[in-house]
Write a protein that holds these residues in place. Structure first.
Motif, PDB file in Angstrom:
ATOM      1  N   LEU A 145       4.964  -1.031   3.924  1.00 32.80           N
ATOM      2  CA  LEU A 145       5.323  -0.068   2.875  1.00 32.80           C
ATOM      3  C   LEU A 145       4.602   1.266   3.048  1.00 32.80           C
ATOM      4  O   LEU A 145       4.838   2.202   2.280  1.00 32.80           O
ATOM      5  N   GLU A 164       1.244   4.215  -8.625  1.00 28.07           N
ATOM      6  CA  GLU A 164       2.588   3.633  -8.638  1.00 28.07           C
ATOM      7  C   GLU A 164       2.893   2.925  -7.314  1.00 28.07           C
ATOM      8  O   GLU A 164       3.538   1.884  -7.296  1.00 28.07           O
ATOM      9  N   ARG A 165       2.446   3.490  -6.196  1.00 29.12           N
ATOM     10  CA  ARG A 165       2.668   2.877  -4.882  1.00 29.12           C
ATOM     11  C   ARG A 165       1.867   1.592  -4.732  1.00 29.12           C
ATOM     12  O   ARG A 165       2.321   0.620  -4.155  1.00 29.12           O
ATOM     13  N   VAL A 188       0.887  -0.357  -7.236  1.00 26.34           N
ATOM     14  CA  VAL A 188       1.544  -1.337  -8.102  1.00 26.34           C
ATOM     15  C   VAL A 188       2.784  -1.894  -7.412  1.00 26.34           C
ATOM     16  O   VAL A 188       3.035  -3.107  -7.434  1.00 26.34           O
ATOM     17  N   GLU A 189       3.556  -1.040  -6.765  1.00 24.60           N
ATOM     18  CA  GLU A 189       4.735  -1.491  -6.010  1.00 24.60           C
ATOM     19  C   GLU A 189       4.324  -2.481  -4.916  1.00 24.60           C
ATOM     20  O   GLU A 189       4.985  -3.502  -4.710  1.00 24.60           O
ATOM     21  N   LEU A 190       3.218  -2.191  -4.240  1.00 25.11           N
ATOM     22  CA  LEU A 190       2.699  -3.100  -3.209  1.00 25.11           C
ATOM     23  C   LEU A 190       2.365  -4.465  -3.809  1.00 25.11           C
ATOM     24  O   LEU A 190       2.755  -5.500  -3.262  1.00 25.11           O
ATOM     25  N   GLU A 234       3.489  -5.852  -6.616  1.00 28.81           N
ATOM     26  CA  GLU A 234       4.713  -6.523  -7.057  1.00 28.81           C
ATOM     27  C   GLU A 234       5.476  -7.117  -5.870  1.00 28.81           C
ATOM     28  O   GLU A 234       6.011  -8.223  -5.953  1.00 28.81           O
ATOM     29  N   THR A 235       5.521  -6.386  -4.763  1.00 27.42           N
ATOM     30  CA  THR A 235       6.206  -6.876  -3.569  1.00 27.42           C
ATOM     31  C   THR A 235       5.456  -8.049  -2.958  1.00 27.42           C
ATOM     32  O   THR A 235       6.062  -9.054  -2.571  1.00 27.42           O
TER      33      THR A 235
END
Length: 93
Positions: free
Chosen positions: A11, A55-56, A58-60, A62-63
């Motif tokens: 990512l 935000e990035r 958090v995205e990591l 969640e993924t």
């Protein structure tokens, strides 16, 4: 959370430092001279030092939650089978 490092590379999220702490909350009940247990909850704290926006990160997370074999296994009811090796082969117990 076994996939955080691998997914961070995919990512493009920078990891300067990563720490993960896990607590398992158990229920237990005495049964004579032994006891029976049951998991109640798994609590995972993730500490990430990153230069990227929150935000990035958090995205990591969640993924990584979706890609973690252990987390996915613990999150659903599973059938567990036991076998005892005997002189005649295997006995389901």
């Amino acid at each position: 959370m076994t996939q955080i490092r691998a997914f961070a590379k995919r990512l493009g999220v920078t990891l300067n430092d990563l720490q993960v702490e896990t607590r398992i909350v158990w229920d237990w009940e005495a049964r004579g001279r032994v006891y029976e247990t049951a998991p109640n909850a798994f609590e995972i704290d993730v500490m990430i030092d990153s230069d990227d926006p929150q935000e990035r990160v958090v995205e990591l997370i969640e993924t990584a939650k979706k890609g973690c074999f252990i987390e996915q296994t613990l999150g659903v009811r599973n059938t567990i089978r036991h076998r005892l090796k005997t002189g005649d082969g295997w006995l389901d117990v």
